[in-house]
Design an enzyme around this catalytic site. Sequence first.
Site, PDB file in Angstrom:
ATOM      1  N   GLY A 170       0.854  -1.192   0.000  1.00 44.39           N
ATOM      2  CA  GLY A 170       0.000   0.000   0.000  1.00 44.39           C
ATOM      3  C   GLY A 170       0.877   1.225   0.000  1.00 44.39           C
ATOM      4  N   ALA A 171       0.566   2.178  -0.883  1.00 44.50           N
ATOM      5  CA  ALA A 171       1.435   3.341  -1.041  1.00 44.50           C
ATOM      6  C   ALA A 171       0.655   4.642  -0.965  1.00 44.50           C
ATOM      7  CB  ALA A 171       2.211   3.238  -2.352  1.00 44.50           C
ATOM      8  N   GLY A 172      -0.286   4.699  -0.022  1.00 48.83           N
ATOM      9  CA  GLY A 172      -0.933   5.977   0.287  1.00 48.83           C
ATOM     10  C   GLY A 172      -0.049   6.725   1.262  1.00 48.83           C
TER      11      GLY A 172
ATOM     12  N   ALA B  75       0.123   6.550   4.483  1.00 50.88           N
ATOM     13  CA  ALA B  75       0.713   5.686   5.514  1.00 50.88           C
ATOM     14  C   ALA B  75       1.850   4.854   4.932  1.00 50.88           C
ATOM     15  CB  ALA B  75      -0.364   4.785   6.114  1.00 50.88           C
ATOM     16  N   GLY B  76       1.603   4.226   3.798  1.00 53.91           N
ATOM     17  CA  GLY B  76       2.609   3.351   3.207  1.00 53.91           C
ATOM     18  C   GLY B  76       3.863   4.119   2.801  1.00 53.91           C
TER      19      GLY B  76
ATOM     20  N   PHE C 233     -12.102  22.780  12.751  1.00 59.04           N
ATOM     21  CA  PHE C 233     -12.704  21.576  12.211  1.00 59.04           C
ATOM     22  C   PHE C 233     -13.636  21.014  13.279  1.00 59.04           C
ATOM     23  CE2 PHE C 233     -11.223  18.401   8.815  1.00 59.04           C
ATOM     24  CZ  PHE C 233     -11.449  19.299   7.808  1.00 59.04           C
TER      25      PHE C 233
ATOM     26  N   ASP D 209      -8.444  -4.583   1.664  1.00 56.11           N
ATOM     27  CA  ASP D 209      -7.711  -5.807   1.347  1.00 56.11           C
ATOM     28  C   ASP D 209      -6.850  -6.353   2.496  1.00 56.11           C
ATOM     29  OD1 ASP D 209      -8.826  -4.837  -0.928  1.00 56.11           O
ATOM     30  OD2 ASP D 209      -7.055  -5.058  -2.207  1.00 56.11           O
TER      31      ASP D 209
ATOM     32  N   GLN E  43     -17.484   5.047  10.111  1.00 61.73           N
ATOM     33  CA  GLN E  43     -17.978   6.420  10.243  1.00 61.73           C
ATOM     34  C   GLN E  43     -18.759   6.864   9.010  1.00 61.73           C
ATOM     35  OE1 GLN E  43     -15.130   9.949  10.023  1.00 61.73           O
ATOM     36  NE2 GLN E  43     -15.982  10.166  12.054  1.00 61.73           N
TER      37      GLN E  43
ATOM     38  N   HIS F 248     -19.957  10.083   7.007  1.00 61.50           N
ATOM     39  CA  HIS F 248     -19.660  11.513   6.886  1.00 61.50           C
ATOM     40  C   HIS F 248     -20.944  12.254   6.560  1.00 61.50           C
ATOM     41  CE1 HIS F 248     -17.954  15.299   5.614  1.00 61.50           C
ATOM     42  NE2 HIS F 248     -16.767  14.903   6.039  1.00 61.50           N
TER      43      HIS F 248
ATOM     44  N   LEU G  13     -17.325  13.107  -1.545  1.00 62.75           N
ATOM     45  CA  LEU G  13     -17.240  13.924  -0.335  1.00 62.75           C
ATOM     46  C   LEU G  13     -17.259  15.421  -0.601  1.00 62.75           C
ATOM     47  CD1 LEU G  13     -16.558  13.754   2.823  1.00 62.75           C
ATOM     48  CD2 LEU G  13     -14.341  14.545   2.085  1.00 62.75           C
TER      49      LEU G  13
ATOM     50  N   THR H  23     -16.119  18.490   1.557  1.00 67.50           N
ATOM     51  CA  THR H  23     -15.261  18.560   2.743  1.00 67.50           C
ATOM     52  C   THR H  23     -15.901  19.290   3.919  1.00 67.50           C
ATOM     53  OG1 THR H  23     -13.166  19.352   3.628  1.00 67.50           O
ATOM     54  CG2 THR H  23     -14.102  20.617   1.841  1.00 67.50           C
ATOM     55  N   GLU H  24     -15.500  18.811   5.091  1.00 66.21           N
ATOM     56  CA  GLU H  24     -15.856  19.462   6.338  1.00 66.21           C
ATOM     57  C   GLU H  24     -15.310  20.889   6.372  1.00 66.21           C
ATOM     58  OE1 GLU H  24     -15.444  16.705   9.440  1.00 66.21           O
ATOM     59  OE2 GLU H  24     -15.062  18.200  10.979  1.00 66.21           O
TER      60      GLU H  24
ATOM     61  N   ARG I  46     -18.804  14.428  13.731  1.00 69.97           N
ATOM     62  CA  ARG I  46     -19.435  13.840  12.544  1.00 69.97           C
ATOM     63  C   ARG I  46     -20.589  12.909  12.859  1.00 69.97           C
ATOM     64  NH1 ARG I  46     -14.114  12.631   8.924  1.00 69.97           N
ATOM     65  NH2 ARG I  46     -13.834  14.833   8.434  1.00 69.97           N
TER      66      ARG I  46
ATOM     67  N   HIS J 114     -17.618   6.577   5.210  1.00 66.95           N
ATOM     68  CA  HIS J 114     -16.457   7.429   4.984  1.00 66.95           C
ATOM     69  C   HIS J 114     -15.153   6.858   5.525  1.00 66.95           C
ATOM     70  CE1 HIS J 114     -14.167  11.014   4.401  1.00 66.95           C
ATOM     71  NE2 HIS J 114     -14.047  11.284   5.674  1.00 66.95           N
TER      72      HIS J 114
ATOM     73  N   ARG K  36     -13.984   9.147  14.528  1.00 72.27           N
ATOM     74  CA  ARG K  36     -12.769   9.884  14.194  1.00 72.27           C
ATOM     75  C   ARG K  36     -13.072  11.360  13.998  1.00 72.27           C
ATOM     76  NH1 ARG K  36     -10.340  11.781   9.304  1.00 72.27           N
ATOM     77  NH2 ARG K  36     -12.000  10.931   8.031  1.00 72.27           N
TER      78      ARG K  36
ATOM     79  N   LEU L 159      -5.381  11.678   8.447  1.00 68.71           N
ATOM     80  CA  LEU L 159      -4.136  11.957   7.733  1.00 68.71           C
ATOM     81  C   LEU L 159      -2.988  12.009   8.728  1.00 68.71           C
ATOM     82  CD1 LEU L 159      -5.070  14.657   5.070  1.00 68.71           C
ATOM     83  CD2 LEU L 159      -4.392  12.294   4.669  1.00 68.71           C
TER      84      LEU L 159
HETATM   85  C1  LIG Z   1     -12.836  11.795   0.322  1.00 71.52           C
HETATM   86  C2  LIG Z   1     -12.043  11.681   1.579  1.00 71.52           C
HETATM   87  C3  LIG Z   1     -11.609  12.819   2.232  1.00 71.52           C
HETATM   88  C4  LIG Z   1     -10.870  12.728   3.383  1.00 71.52           C
HETATM   89  N1  LIG Z   1     -10.450  13.878   3.991  1.00 71.52           N
HETATM   90  C5  LIG Z   1      -9.679  13.787   5.080  1.00 71.52           C
HETATM   91  C6  LIG Z   1      -9.182  14.955   5.702  1.00 71.52           C
HETATM   92  O1  LIG Z   1      -9.433  16.069   5.261  1.00 71.52           O
HETATM   93  N2  LIG Z   1      -8.379  14.821   6.770  1.00 71.52           N
HETATM   94  C7  LIG Z   1      -8.051  13.601   7.278  1.00 71.52           C
HETATM   95  O2  LIG Z   1      -7.314  13.534   8.247  1.00 71.52           O
HETATM   96  N3  LIG Z   1      -8.512  12.481   6.708  1.00 71.52           N
HETATM   97  C8  LIG Z   1      -9.324  12.541   5.632  1.00 71.52           C
HETATM   98  N4  LIG Z   1      -9.799  11.390   5.066  1.00 71.52           N
HETATM   99  C9  LIG Z   1      -9.339  10.108   5.566  1.00 71.52           C
HETATM  100  C10 LIG Z   1      -7.947   9.839   5.088  1.00 71.52           C
HETATM  101  O3  LIG Z   1      -7.737  10.443   3.849  1.00 71.52           O
HETATM  102  C11 LIG Z   1      -7.667   8.370   4.917  1.00 71.52           C
HETATM  103  O4  LIG Z   1      -8.041   7.680   6.055  1.00 71.52           O
HETATM  104  C12 LIG Z   1      -6.195   8.137   4.703  1.00 71.52           C
HETATM  105  O5  LIG Z   1      -5.733   8.928   3.652  1.00 71.52           O
HETATM  106  C13 LIG Z   1      -5.903   6.705   4.415  1.00 71.52           C
HETATM  107  O6  LIG Z   1      -4.559   6.595   4.040  1.00 71.52           O
HETATM  108  P1  LIG Z   1      -3.864   5.210   3.877  1.00 71.52           P
HETATM  109  O7  LIG Z   1      -2.460   5.481   3.535  1.00 71.52           O
HETATM  110  O8  LIG Z   1      -4.146   4.368   5.066  1.00 71.52           O
HETATM  111  O9  LIG Z   1      -4.636   4.507   2.670  1.00 71.52           O
HETATM  112  P2  LIG Z   1      -4.825   4.950   1.100  1.00 71.52           P
HETATM  113  O10 LIG Z   1      -4.357   6.308   0.828  1.00 71.52           O
HETATM  114  O11 LIG Z   1      -6.206   4.581   0.747  1.00 71.52           O
HETATM  115  O12 LIG Z   1      -3.829   4.004   0.378  1.00 71.52           O
HETATM  116  C14 LIG Z   1      -4.047   2.637   0.240  1.00 71.52           C
HETATM  117  C15 LIG Z   1      -2.935   2.082  -0.594  1.00 71.52           C
HETATM  118  O13 LIG Z   1      -2.981   0.680  -0.540  1.00 71.52           O
HETATM  119  C16 LIG Z   1      -2.902   0.146  -1.825  1.00 71.52           C
HETATM  120  N5  LIG Z   1      -3.585  -1.136  -1.816  1.00 71.52           N
HETATM  121  C17 LIG Z   1      -4.844  -1.405  -1.398  1.00 71.52           C
HETATM  122  N6  LIG Z   1      -5.093  -2.712  -1.541  1.00 71.52           N
HETATM  123  C18 LIG Z   1      -3.986  -3.280  -2.050  1.00 71.52           C
HETATM  124  C19 LIG Z   1      -3.633  -4.598  -2.423  1.00 71.52           C
HETATM  125  N7  LIG Z   1      -4.463  -5.625  -2.308  1.00 71.52           N
HETATM  126  N8  LIG Z   1      -2.401  -4.804  -2.935  1.00 71.52           N
HETATM  127  C20 LIG Z   1      -1.542  -3.782  -3.083  1.00 71.52           C
HETATM  128  N9  LIG Z   1      -1.822  -2.527  -2.740  1.00 71.52           N
HETATM  129  C21 LIG Z   1      -3.031  -2.281  -2.232  1.00 71.52           C
HETATM  130  C22 LIG Z   1      -3.516   1.181  -2.715  1.00 71.52           C
HETATM  131  O14 LIG Z   1      -3.032   1.040  -4.007  1.00 71.52           O
HETATM  132  C23 LIG Z   1      -3.021   2.455  -2.062  1.00 71.52           C
HETATM  133  O15 LIG Z   1      -1.728   2.754  -2.519  1.00 71.52           O
HETATM  134  C24 LIG Z   1     -10.561  11.475   3.917  1.00 71.52           C
HETATM  135  C25 LIG Z   1     -10.994  10.318   3.277  1.00 71.52           C
HETATM  136  C26 LIG Z   1     -11.737  10.420   2.131  1.00 71.52           C
HETATM  137  C27 LIG Z   1     -12.228   9.178   1.476  1.00 71.52           C
END
Ligand SMILES: Cc1cc2nc3c(=O)[nH]c(=O)nc-3n(C[C@H](O)[C@H](O)[C@H](O)COP(=O)(O)OP(=O)(O)OC[C@H]3O[C@@H](n4cnc5c(N)ncnc54)[C@H](O)[C@@H]3O)c2cc1C
Lengths: 377, 561
Positions: free
Chosen positions: B11-13, B15-16, B116, B210, B229, B231, B241, B243-244, B275, B339, B374, B380
């Site tokens: 996972g490369a969001g 956190a990753g 917020f 996943d 949660q 939203h 979404l 935004t808040e 929320r 959400h 949350r 984030l």
């Molecule tokens: C529309 C929206 C707005 C938001 N706004 C806010 C905000 O303003 N402030 C705040 O604090 N939070 C907000 N949140 C919540 C926050 O954005 C998320 O909880 C957070 O970004 C999640 O980050 P993550 O790195 O855990 O996952 P993600 O960013 O979702 O990344 C998941 C990663 O895992 C990978 N992955 C998934 N499954 C697999 C698999 N089987 N194999 C390989 N790779 C996989 C994906 O490719 C991706 O790279 C918001 C959420 C949403 C949906």
Amino acid sequence: MTEAAVHIEPATMLVRLKIWRFNAQTGEKELRDYEIDAPEWACLLDVLDLIKDKVDGTLAYRKSCRMMICGSCGMRMDGKAVLACKERMKPIVDSGHVPVISAMGNLPIVKDLVVDMGPFWNKIKAVKPWLDPGYDEVAERERVVSQQQMNVIHKEALCIMCGCCVSECNSMESDPDFLGPAALAKGMRFVGDARDHDDIGRLNSYNEEHGIWDCTRCYFCNERCPKGVDPRDAIAKLGAESIKQGIDHDMGAKHANWFVTSAKTTGWLRETELVPKTQGVVSAIKQTKFALKLFRHGKVPLPFPPHVAEEVQESRALFDLVKQQGRDGALGIVQGERGLARIDQDAPEGSSGGWGSRDQADITPGKRPTRGKGGEA
Amino acid sequence: MEATHDVLVVGAGCAGMRAAIEAFDQGADVALLSKIHPVRSHSGAAEGGINAALGNASEDDPEKHAYDTVKGADYLGDQDAIQALCDEAPEDVYQLERWGAVFSRTEDGRIAQRPFGAAGEPRTAYAADITGHVLVHVLYEQVMKRDIPTYEEYFAWKLVIDDDRCQGVIAWDLLNGGLKTIGAKTVILATGGAGRLYVGTTNAYACTGDAMSMALRVGVPLKDMEMMQFHPTTLAPTGILITEGCRGEGAYLLNSDGDRFLERYAPNAMELASRDVISRAEQTEIDEGRGIDGNVLLDLRHLGAEKIHERLHGTRELSMTYAAVDPIHEPIPVRPGAHYHMGGVDTDLDGLTSITGLYAAGECACVSVHGANRLGGNALMETITFGRRAGRAAAEWALTHTTVSVPPSIEADSMRELGTLLDRRDGERPWAIRDELALTMHQNFGVFRREEQMTEQGRIVARLRERYERVVVDDKGDIFNNDLTQALELGFLLDLAECMIVAGLARKESRGAHARPHDYPDRNDDEFMRHTITTLDEGGRVTLDWKPVTVTKWQPQERNY
Ligand SMILES: Cc1cc2nc3c(=O)[nH]c(=O)nc-3n(C[C@H](O)[C@H](O)[C@H](O)COP(=O)(O)OP(=O)(O)OC[C@H]3O[C@@H](n4cnc5c(N)ncnc54)[C@H](O)[C@@H]3O)c2cc1C
Ligand code: SF4
Ligand code: SF4
Ligand code: FES
């Protein structure tokens, strides 16, 4: 049932599409017709989803956010790059037009609507796409920068790396090694960042062959960018800044004309926006630091008051221009540049573009895409 | 085996990538693996901002941040984790800025912060309304700078557990086809949320939970899975979404009578209440007939065109594209939508799970800092702070251990299992099962929950699972076969739905996102101030257990806004 109201059956429409299918394993290529019922609110992406679910599970395309932010779903509709999740189908269906969907251009096709983004990312990596603070800075907290300074790169920072601009880039068609609009916009994102300290190095590298001067100024990138990044404007700013700093080694005479216009219109970059006059001490110091750096490079005279005053004159003129364009601030100045470019291109009166203008799907079937005035629904 | 690494981040969001950067900086050989390109991750969709007590807009300190978070969590958050988050958040945000994050600025050039929901101070640092986008890109810039190898468009499917240790991942290579095994001394799960369990969700198509399911299947417990949660401001009909940040800037919520109905639910905080409180208020208005086609209205008009252009440009663009409404002139129709998953893989403060070498961070993990609800802007922050912590811990462990082994039998078993699915010719394709799951979860496990609806949903999920056993994949090819991966994702979602229902039925109280106004309207701290824990037993059935909440200095109080 509490949520019953949520699922009121929406009105539907019959959507017809033609999709260029491509199988890289067999090399087969075929334009296939599709017909499917879709809710009236559907975007192109929703329609593809319905086709994949109900008609043919082998159809390949990328998607994720379905809200114009992840950059996955770039593809071509009627030969023009779009984000599938941004294109509302209703007006197209109503007009009776049957759009042709195909993969983006200038990138190798992997399967159906999926292209190999490898070359795209290699070019991004070629512009040194990270902040270079120049020294091992351990700031106690955050760096202090004014909002105005950050506004300089606001548009470039909007880029979602979807590739729509690259798909349509005129220059890249003839020169596959051209760095291209997305990478150069990314370059501008750092050159224009007051916190970055490698402008000279960057500009030198963007001035090489396949760099900024190989852009043909076709403006297709600006036109097709779904996020209002205006990569061509970023390239113009890089050009103007290079010239100011005397980095123009690859600039041929053919560019001279362009240079005059651009340098005039983008003269705001850095010395800019009357910064020392209108902002606090901190930013003035930052500006001065930057100027001193340039001075050391022997590129510009020291920007102390007399020089600043000169810039003020220039900026004033720009400011007026910008006002005509209906926006103010740094963003407006960027538009000033485009304003000129548009006049240059014989654009219709009053077409302002910019942020507001991309709020709507801009496909008019059978016509070149237009960009309406910001604010009009 | 394809390759081995010290640390493999799945996972490369936010956190990753944060985890990978940290592991790299600790000197580990680290790789990222993601089913979509890193910048496509759904972290990029976050609009509003990221919470840290920087004190740039008011007198603020981590202690206040912690208190707001504990209270917002309805006392189900672990207070030691919350304290760690709030203490470390400011430095983590400064770090992002130093890497080049394009934050919005105050008059004096510092990182701007806005109010917020349920936060006592304006503490949410932001970049206009594209905060997540800015963070994803700055992190990817740092990944490129370090040249961290990335398995792009690899779909992780199974964890390799051998010798009571996690030793790698088996993944489907989307671009070229084929199962690939990547060995690793430590694996960090960071696959984000599971909003796709619901029809109306703010989550991307990729948010199918996943890693939660992958962990569950190798015996790792999931915590507080009932806590999904809703939203309060998502756009009809897609759930995109709004935004808040809109409410932070002063937008109103109106019912069909044009009343600011929150006067009756949260008279003090009004639109800035928590929320869960607002979602329930909206749902009540809608249920009692004061909605407009199943929505309420978010009114921005009084903010003026200039502020909307400047601060809420993205919101306007979304609303115009997906609802044909220009918020400068008309209010936006909104309703509650799924959400954020507070629950997830149970970890300690370093992201470590119950299995040696296996870590989790971000939305797929449950440390837990969000408890039952949350606060906006805390997710984030969690991805960054706990991503960093997990990256460091995993690197430290990997650098002090040497071997990696993946028994060939594990690879062979996976091949066989996948072969069975791909070879099946007759049966149902997955989409109808997926749609039915999402629709029924919305109806029976939504903003409000009732015993009989949850029980019914348990039966529905069991039936869907039977159908899923016979599912067929249309695409038999190797190249970009996401027909296959989408079928596998549905399998993950079904696991999670089951855990949520078991946990939801067990929690016989109302707390945060788990609202049972009809049978258990009150919070019951004596019995339920504890986490639900769901695991798979030998027979593959979900079993329930409990785990105490860590309380350090904040005793539960009544929560009103
Ligand atoms: C529309 C929206 C707005 C938001 N706004 C806010 C905000 O303003 N402030 C705040 O604090 N939070 C907000 N949140 C919540 C926050 O954005 C998320 O909880 C957070 O970004 C999640 O980050 P993550 O790195 O855990 O996952 P993600 O960013 O979702 O990344 C998941 C990663 O895992 C990978 N992955 C998934 N499954 C697999 C698999 N089987 N194999 C390989 N790779 C996989 C994906 O490719 C991706 O790279 C918001 C959420 C949403 C949906
Ligand atoms: S203006 Fe330049 S960069 Fe943009 S599409 Fe045309 S040639 Fe390419
Ligand atoms: S500049 Fe625009 S079109 Fe090009 S990649 Fe960025 S967002 Fe896409
Ligand atoms: S699906 Fe993300 S930009 Fe279209």
